[in-house]
Design a protein around this motif. Structure first.
Motif, PDB file in Angstrom:
ATOM      1  N   LEU A 229      -4.600  -2.998   0.178  1.00 10.88           N
ATOM      2  CA  LEU A 229      -5.191  -3.136  -1.095  1.00 10.88           C
ATOM      3  C   LEU A 229      -4.629  -4.480  -1.851  1.00 10.88           C
ATOM      4  N   VAL A 230      -3.555  -4.796  -1.825  1.00 13.43           N
ATOM      5  CA  VAL A 230      -2.893  -5.761  -2.656  1.00 13.43           C
ATOM      6  C   VAL A 230      -3.347  -7.100  -1.990  1.00 13.43           C
ATOM      7  N   GLU A 231      -3.318  -7.308  -0.536  1.00 14.85           N
ATOM      8  CA  GLU A 231      -4.161  -8.301  -0.004  1.00 14.85           C
ATOM      9  C   GLU A 231      -5.501  -8.620  -0.319  1.00 14.85           C
ATOM     10  N   GLN A 232      -6.174  -7.553  -0.392  1.00 11.70           N
ATOM     11  CA  GLN A 232      -7.664  -7.540  -0.915  1.00 11.70           C
ATOM     12  C   GLN A 232      -7.680  -7.796  -2.322  1.00 11.70           C
ATOM     13  N   GLY A 233      -6.712  -7.993  -3.120  1.00 14.85           N
ATOM     14  CA  GLY A 233      -6.785  -8.073  -4.501  1.00 14.85           C
ATOM     15  C   GLY A 233      -7.111  -6.952  -5.379  1.00 14.85           C
ATOM     16  N   ARG A 234      -7.013  -5.732  -4.755  1.00 16.25           N
ATOM     17  CA  ARG A 234      -7.393  -4.420  -5.325  1.00 16.25           C
ATOM     18  C   ARG A 234      -6.122  -3.920  -5.931  1.00 16.25           C
ATOM     19  N   ILE A 235      -5.403  -4.378  -6.838  1.00 13.97           N
ATOM     20  CA  ILE A 235      -4.129  -3.884  -7.404  1.00 13.97           C
ATOM     21  C   ILE A 235      -4.331  -2.488  -7.994  1.00 13.97           C
ATOM     22  N   GLU A 236      -5.271  -2.337  -8.767  1.00  9.06           N
ATOM     23  CA  GLU A 236      -5.154  -1.027  -9.379  1.00  9.06           C
ATOM     24  C   GLU A 236      -5.212   0.156  -8.296  1.00  9.06           C
ATOM     25  N   GLU A 237      -6.025  -0.124  -7.187  1.00 11.76           N
ATOM     26  CA  GLU A 237      -6.218   0.772  -6.187  1.00 11.76           C
ATOM     27  C   GLU A 237      -4.561   0.943  -5.599  1.00 11.76           C
ATOM     28  N   ALA A 238      -3.888  -0.158  -5.309  1.00 11.06           N
ATOM     29  CA  ALA A 238      -2.467  -0.058  -4.664  1.00 11.06           C
ATOM     30  C   ALA A 238      -1.837   0.554  -5.318  1.00 11.06           C
ATOM     31  N   LYS A 239      -1.829   0.463  -7.019  1.00  7.29           N
ATOM     32  CA  LYS A 239      -1.111   0.985  -7.718  1.00  7.29           C
ATOM     33  C   LYS A 239      -1.184   2.802  -7.620  1.00  7.29           C
ATOM     34  N   VAL A 240      -2.325   3.004  -7.370  1.00  7.41           N
ATOM     35  CA  VAL A 240      -2.661   4.428  -7.334  1.00  7.41           C
ATOM     36  C   VAL A 240      -1.682   4.902  -5.936  1.00  7.41           C
ATOM     37  N   GLN A 241      -1.646   4.396  -4.921  1.00  7.45           N
ATOM     38  CA  GLN A 241      -1.011   4.702  -3.557  1.00  7.45           C
ATOM     39  C   GLN A 241       0.647   4.845  -3.864  1.00  7.45           C
ATOM     40  N   LEU A 242       1.003   3.653  -4.761  1.00  5.98           N
ATOM     41  CA  LEU A 242       2.533   3.557  -5.138  1.00  5.98           C
ATOM     42  C   LEU A 242       2.811   5.230  -6.082  1.00  5.98           C
ATOM     43  N   VAL A 243       1.818   5.559  -6.771  1.00  9.64           N
ATOM     44  CA  VAL A 243       2.149   6.878  -7.606  1.00  9.64           C
ATOM     45  C   VAL A 243       2.082   8.021  -6.520  1.00  9.64           C
ATOM     46  N   GLU A 244       1.101   7.827  -5.616  1.00 10.18           N
ATOM     47  CA  GLU A 244       1.024   8.925  -4.756  1.00 10.18           C
ATOM     48  C   GLU A 244       2.475   8.751  -3.680  1.00 10.18           C
ATOM     49  N   ILE A 245       2.945   8.031  -3.389  1.00 13.82           N
ATOM     50  CA  ILE A 245       4.092   7.884  -2.630  1.00 13.82           C
ATOM     51  C   ILE A 245       5.080   8.678  -3.428  1.00 13.82           C
ATOM     52  N   ARG A 246       5.178   8.114  -4.763  1.00 19.63           N
ATOM     53  CA  ARG A 246       6.473   8.616  -5.681  1.00 19.63           C
ATOM     54  C   ARG A 246       6.079  10.086  -5.919  1.00 19.63           C
ATOM     55  N   ASP A 247       4.863  10.624  -6.357  1.00 25.36           N
ATOM     56  CA  ASP A 247       4.553  11.876  -6.441  1.00 25.36           C
ATOM     57  C   ASP A 247       4.991  12.695  -5.402  1.00 25.36           C
ATOM     58  N   ARG A 248       4.920  12.195  -4.011  1.00 26.45           N
ATOM     59  CA  ARG A 248       5.249  13.108  -2.912  1.00 26.45           C
ATOM     60  C   ARG A 248       6.679  12.952  -2.421  1.00 26.45           C
ATOM     61  N   GLY A 249       7.421  12.514  -3.279  1.00 23.88           N
ATOM     62  CA  GLY A 249       8.846  12.617  -3.060  1.00 23.88           C
ATOM     63  C   GLY A 249       9.442  11.131  -2.438  1.00 23.88           C
ATOM     64  N   GLY A 250       8.623  10.195  -2.453  1.00 22.86           N
ATOM     65  CA  GLY A 250       8.901   9.262  -1.443  1.00 22.86           C
ATOM     66  C   GLY A 250       9.614   8.028  -2.507  1.00 22.86           C
TER      67      GLY A 250
END
Length: 181
Positions: free
Chosen positions: A140-161
């Motif tokens: 998503l970052v490579e595609q310039g879809r930064i906000e969607e990439a941030k969502v994945q970062l939050v998902e990783i964090r929220d899943r204990g990662g």
């Protein structure tokens, strides 16, 4: 002496279980070491240590784990199409780890949309597979879809990662943003 030995055995066992748990969620901090699979084998072949030669992955009779690790090694070595051929030899084509690396290899080979489809299928197979979330976020970052990439970062964090390679790699792709989401 017995208590001390028992303690160390128990501690080693618990560390082993913790390591298995981290791997179960797809967190891999080390690139695979190079073997003859990535240095000598071509066209869907992998090194069979028992036979001492390159063998056709589909006809090898090797376990899914051995095939997966060979494909991962090939993908990290930049041999994306060869990695895909080996992944296709894995019997469990629905596993999150296989789907994730099919995504990775296709994305790195320039087939971004196909790679994205595989990442999404990996997450359908296991929504807690944080490595797929990391690679999806990087795409998503490579595609310039930064906000969607941030969502994945939050998902990783929220899943204990948050303390995993998957989280750090995506965070780095996002420019090493210092604040948490």
């Amino acid at each position: 002496m017995f208590r001390k030995t028992t303690f160390f055995v128990l501690a080693a066992f618990m560390a082993s279980i913790a390591g298995q748990s981290a791997m179960a969620v797809g967190d891999t901090s080390e690139p695979p070491r190079k073997t003859k699979t990535s240095t000598q084998c071509k066209n869907g072949k992998i090194w069979d240590t028992r036979k001492g030669q390159c063998v056709n992955a589909k006809k090898s009779g090797l376990s899914d784990d051995v095939l997966f690790e060979a494909a991962r090694e090939l993908a990290y070595a930049g041999q994306y199409d060869n990695a895909i051929k080996v992944l296709e030899a894995v019997s469990d084509q629905r596993s999150a780890r296989v789907l994730n690396y099919l995504g990775y290899a296709n994305r790195k080979a320039g087939r971004m949309e196909l790679g994205m489809q595989y990442y999404k299928r990996a997450l359908q197979a296991d929504e807690n597979y944080i490595l797929a979330r990391s690679y999806l976020g990087q795409a998503l970052v490579e595609q310039g879809r930064i906000e969607e990439a941030k969502v994945q970062l939050v998902e990783i964090r929220d899943r204990g990662g948050e303390n995993t390679w998957a989280y750090r790699a995506l965070l780095q792709s996002l420019g090493g943003l210092r604040h948490h989401y």
